[in-house]
Design a protein around this motif. Sequence first.
Motif, mmCIF file in Angstrom:
data_model
loop_
_atom_site.group_PDB
_atom_site.id
_atom_site.type_symbol
_atom_site.label_atom_id
_atom_site.label_comp_id
_atom_site.label_asym_id
_atom_site.label_seq_id
_atom_site.Cartn_x
_atom_site.Cartn_y
_atom_site.Cartn_z
ATOM 1 N N PHE A 132 52.103 11.382 28.167
ATOM 2 C CA PHE A 132 51.751 12.042 27.447
ATOM 3 C C PHE A 132 53.431 12.397 26.892
ATOM 4 N N ALA A 133 53.757 11.880 26.195
ATOM 5 C CA ALA A 133 55.029 11.931 25.042
ATOM 6 C C ALA A 133 55.693 11.023 24.417
ATOM 7 N N HIS A 141 44.769 9.117 34.312
ATOM 8 C CA HIS A 141 45.954 9.370 33.650
ATOM 9 C C HIS A 141 45.028 10.375 32.620
ATOM 10 N N LYS A 142 43.672 9.894 32.653
ATOM 11 C CA LYS A 142 43.118 10.053 31.919
ATOM 12 C C LYS A 142 42.212 12.070 32.343
ATOM 13 N N TRP A 143 42.090 11.630 33.844
ATOM 14 C CA TRP A 143 42.069 12.994 35.315
ATOM 15 C C TRP A 143 42.805 13.541 34.491
ATOM 16 N N ARG A 144 44.462 13.560 34.357
ATOM 17 C CA ARG A 144 45.151 14.237 34.484
ATOM 18 C C ARG A 144 44.203 14.999 32.802
ATOM 19 N N ALA A 145 44.570 14.411 32.210
ATOM 20 C CA ALA A 145 44.066 14.836 30.158
ATOM 21 C C ALA A 145 42.960 16.262 30.756
ATOM 22 N N LEU A 146 41.583 15.557 30.795
ATOM 23 C CA LEU A 146 41.061 16.262 31.336
ATOM 24 C C LEU A 146 41.092 17.455 32.003
ATOM 25 N N HIS A 147 41.529 17.448 33.066
ATOM 26 C CA HIS A 147 42.212 18.588 33.604
ATOM 27 C C HIS A 147 43.146 19.774 33.217
ATOM 28 N N GLY A 156 51.114 22.083 27.552
ATOM 29 C CA GLY A 156 51.357 21.949 28.075
ATOM 30 C C GLY A 156 51.290 20.735 29.442
ATOM 31 N N TYR A 157 52.294 19.810 28.487
ATOM 32 C CA TYR A 157 52.836 18.538 29.102
ATOM 33 C C TYR A 157 54.302 19.064 29.224
ATOM 34 N N GLU A 158 54.691 18.313 29.994
ATOM 35 C CA GLU A 158 56.156 18.055 30.708
ATOM 36 C C GLU A 158 57.017 17.168 29.272
ATOM 37 N N ARG A 159 58.003 17.715 29.330
ATOM 38 C CA ARG A 159 58.599 16.868 28.429
ATOM 39 C C ARG A 159 58.712 15.247 29.003
ATOM 40 N N PHE A 201 45.425 13.628 20.035
ATOM 41 C CA PHE A 201 45.252 13.540 18.837
ATOM 42 C C PHE A 201 46.102 14.885 18.501
ATOM 43 N N ARG A 202 45.721 15.749 19.398
ATOM 44 C CA ARG A 202 46.847 17.652 18.954
ATOM 45 C C ARG A 202 47.843 17.224 19.558
ATOM 46 N N GLY A 203 48.158 16.106 21.247
ATOM 47 C CA GLY A 203 49.268 15.927 20.961
ATOM 48 C C GLY A 203 50.395 15.883 20.061
ATOM 49 N N TYR A 204 49.688 14.472 19.569
ATOM 50 C CA TYR A 204 50.785 14.452 18.572
ATOM 51 C C TYR A 204 51.159 15.111 17.004
ATOM 52 N N THR A 205 50.297 16.044 16.797
ATOM 53 C CA THR A 205 49.981 17.181 16.041
ATOM 54 C C THR A 205 51.090 18.147 15.971
ATOM 55 N N GLU A 206 50.203 18.437 17.263
ATOM 56 C CA GLU A 206 51.005 19.935 17.729
ATOM 57 C C GLU A 206 51.993 19.971 17.992
ATOM 58 N N GLY A 207 52.381 18.863 19.271
ATOM 59 C CA GLY A 207 53.925 19.440 20.047
ATOM 60 C C GLY A 207 52.682 18.747 21.266
ATOM 61 N N PHE A 208 52.788 17.529 22.794
ATOM 62 C CA PHE A 208 52.207 17.358 23.907
ATOM 63 C C PHE A 208 53.335 18.518 24.437
ATOM 64 N N GLU A 209 54.090 19.038 24.317
ATOM 65 C CA GLU A 209 54.820 20.568 25.006
ATOM 66 C C GLU A 209 54.098 22.070 24.707
ATOM 67 N N ASN A 210 53.717 21.719 23.674
ATOM 68 C CA ASN A 210 52.494 22.768 23.492
ATOM 69 C C ASN A 210 51.144 23.031 24.165
#
Length: 534
Positions: free
Chosen positions: A223-224, A144-150, A215-218, A204-213
Motif C-alpha cells: 500500500f504505497a 496483505h488482504k487481511w492486513r487491509a481488512l485489519h 494509516g499505512y506506513e510510507r 481506491f481510497r488510498g490512491y485518491t486520499e493518500g495511503f498514509e492518511n
Amino acid sequence: MVAVYNKELLSWYLITLKLREKLQNADTSDQPDHHHHHHQSNLQIPSEPLQVVVNGEVKRQEDLQIQSPANPQESEWIIAIKEKLEQASNDDVAGSWSKICIYRIPHFLRDDQGLGDDKAYIPQVVSIGPYHRLKRRLHPMERHKWRALHYMLKRKRQSIKLYIEAMQELEDRVRACYEGPLTLTSNEFVEMLVLDGCFILEFFRGYTEGFENLGYERNDPIFAMRGMMYSIRRDMMMIENQIPLFVLDKLILLQLGDVNQKSIVAELAIIFFDPLSPIDEPLTARQITKMKSSLHPKSVAFHPLSDQVGLHCLDVFRRSLLRKGPEAVPRHWFRKWSRRNLVADHRRTQLIHCVTDLKESGIKFKKRKTDRFWDIKFKNGVFHIPRLLVHDGTKSLFLNLVAFEQSHLDCTNDITAYVVFMDNLIDSAQDVNYLHYCGILEHWLGNDAEVADMFNHLCQEVVFDINDSYLSKVSEEVNSYYDHRWNAWRASLKHKYFYNPWAVISFLAAVFLLLLTAGQTFYSVFSYYKPPNL
C-alpha cells in the motif's frame, strides 16, 4: 416369503426358478428320484413364496413373467441419459443467464499459438473473486488482504460481523453474476467477498486520499506508490478477476455511513485505473478534485457515468473510455448469431486498407485534438484520428475489453470495432512509424514492429459484425475515396514530382523546355510546307 428389492437379484431368481422347473420335468420323466433331490439341493431354491417390491407395490411371484432382462447395460445407459436431461432441465430453470456479468475467457480467445496472450487474461499478482482464488502463486497477496481488512476495521472501529452479515444477504445475488458453477462453500464465498472487496476499496481510497492518511506506513510493501501498484492495477482490470460493483457499493456504504451520493465507487475506480487509459490526455486536476469531493456526504460529485450503472470495475472503466460516445444498444441473440450479419472470418473483417496503401491513394492523416480515442473522422481525403498511447498494459486492457464485449450481450461492440479498425490500418512497422510521424500513435514499447504485432494479434478469432459498427460509415467513405482512380493518379503525381520545392521547379523547367521544343518543331514543319515569300 422372500422380498426382493434388487433388480439383478430378481432376474437371477427368476432364471433359477425356470431352470428348476425344467429340471423337475426332466427328472420326472427320465431320472430316478435321488437325482431329482440332488439337483434340488444344489440349486438351493427357497421354498417360500416370493414377493417383489416394484415402484412401491408388492407383487407376488405368479404375477411376474419369468424371463431374462433384454440388456441390463442398455437400461443403465438410458437411465444415465434421463439423469443428464433432468440436470439440464434444472440448470435451465434455476440458472438466470441474464444476471451473469463476470465471465470466463472463451476458449477460442485463449492463446493456442504461444503468443503470450494468456498472461493478459490470468492475474499474476492478486486474485479477485472466485476464479483464481486457489492459484498458488497468488497466495502471498492474501496476507496483505487481511492486513487491509485489519486496518479498515481498526480505523473505523467496526466489527467484522457487520460486514459478514451484509455479504451473507447478498450471497445468492452475487453467485448469480458468475458464469459456471462455483465450488466455494457459503462461508468461503462470504469471506472472499469481504476480504477482496475491502482490499479493493483500500486501494481506491488510498490512491485518491493518500495511503498514509489511511494509516499505512510510507514504506509499506504493497500500500504505497511503488511498482507493485501497476501490476495490481493491471490484474484488477481482467475480466476473470472481478466482483460485482454493488458489493463494493455496499461495503463503502458501511464504511462511510449514510452517504447520499451515487456511483462513489465508480468514480474512485476511474481515478485509480486512469493510468491504464490509452488516451494520451490524463484526467485534469479539476476532474480529480471533483471526484475526491464525492467522499464527503454533502458534496456534488463528478459523474462520468451519468445515470448508467456499472457491473464491475472493468465495465466501469469501459464506460468511462466511451463517455459521450455511441449509445449502448442492447444486442439480441438473433442478431448476434445471424449468418447474414455475423462475420467470423477474419478476411471479411477488413474495413479499410493499411496506412501505406491509403497514403499512396492520396489520403492524409492528421491528429485530432480530443480525449476520445475512438472518435475517428474522415473528410475531404483527410483522416482525423485522435492520439493513442500504447504502453505495457494496453494489450491486456484491450484483450479483456474485447473479451467482455464478446461475452456480454447487453453492451455495444465499440471497443472491438476500434481495435479491428486499428488492426486494419496497421499491417507493418512502416505503418506504425508513419502514424507516429503524424502524431497519432505514441508508444512505450521496444520498437514499431512490436506495436504492429500487438494490433495484428488483438483480433484473432474475434467474432465481429462489420455491419454493426459505429465506424462502418467512415470505412465506406474511405473505401470510396480509395477506389477513385483520379485520387490515386493525383497522389502518384504529387508523390513523384511535387514532394519538395526543388522537385516542383525541376518539373516546371522540364515542362517549359518541352513547350519550347514543341514550338520550335512546329515552326520548322510550318516553314517547310509554307516557305516565306521572298
